[in-house]
Each structure stands twice: as structure tokens, then as C-alpha cells.
Design an enzyme around this catalytic site. Structure first.
Site, short mmCIF file in Angstrom:
data_model
loop_
_atom_site.label_atom_id
_atom_site.label_comp_id
_atom_site.label_asym_id
_atom_site.label_seq_id
_atom_site.Cartn_x
_atom_site.Cartn_y
_atom_site.Cartn_z
NE ARG A 10 37.26 55.02 -7.60
CZ ARG A 10 36.52 56.06 -7.27
NH1 ARG A 10 35.97 56.14 -6.10
NH2 ARG A 10 36.32 57.05 -8.12
CB CYS A 11 43.57 55.97 -11.23
SG CYS A 11 44.39 56.44 -12.76
#
Length: 115
Positions: A10-11
Site C-alpha cells: 500500500r506504500c
């Protein structure tokens, strides 16, 4: 030699670093460190290899860091214990290349490992 990235999908920064590693042609092991948390010993190894302190690797903007009082402490052992118990507290992405390791935030920090 295979490089390892402690990765959170998700980064955006982690995705950029992963892409740069893959583009470099190096063998890369992607470790979703939230699903496969590093042990305290592994975190200590990353700190040794990178020259960082636990507080340098702490993701201090995580609300849990505040709840546990980690933003205000200089107790490195306490921070290490918390990161081993709650891997969300580890800043990412971390890239390990043999005896070198680096927190690649911002993403261009990875270039130092690709020289």
C-alpha cells in the site's frame, strides 16, 4: 546476491523502490513485513548494517507510536521490542543487500545500494 526489500504494497514509496530494484536486474526477495514480521534479531541486524538506531527506523507518525509513548522515549531497547511486536511501527521500505541495509525513504535512497 539477492537483495531483500521489507515491503508494504500500500506504500507508494515502497512500490517505487521495488520497481527500481527490479529494473536494475538484481535478484530481489520481496518480504511483506506486515505478514512476515522480522524478529527483533533481524531488526537489530538491519540497524547494525545501516548504522541507524531503532528510533531512526521507527515510523513515528503511526498512531500506535504515540499511544505507546515511543515518540518521546530515548529507550532504544523499548523501541526495538515495540517494532518486533508491532511491525507496523517499522518505517519502510528497508532494503538489505548483504552487509548493507538502508531505509529507502525517500525512494532515491535506494541508488546508494545500486552503485
Amino acid at each position: 546476491m539477492t537483495m531483500e526489500i521489507w515491503f508494504n504494497p500500500r506504500c507508494g514509496t515502497a512500490r517505487k523502490v521495488r520497481g527500481r530494484l527490479e529494473d536494475s536486474g538484481r535478484d530481489v526477495t520481496v518480504r511483506d513485513y506486515l505478514k512476515q514480521p522480522p524478529t527483533r534479531t533481524e531488526i537489530e541486524e538491519v540497524l547494525r548494517k545501516s548504522g541507524m538506531k531503532a528510533s531512526d527506523l521507527l515510523r513515528s507518525k503511526e498512531s500506535l507510536a504515540g499511544e505507546l509513548g515511543l515518540r518521546e522515549t530515548d529507550d532504544e531497547s523499548r523501541i526495538l521490542d515495540a517494532m518486533a511486536e508491532h511491525p507496523v511501527l517499522i518505517n519502510r521500505p528497508v532494503v538489505i543487500d548483504g552487509e548493507r541495509a538502508r531505509l529507502c525513504r525517500p525512494a532515491d535512497e535506494v541508488e546508494a545500494l545500486l552503485d
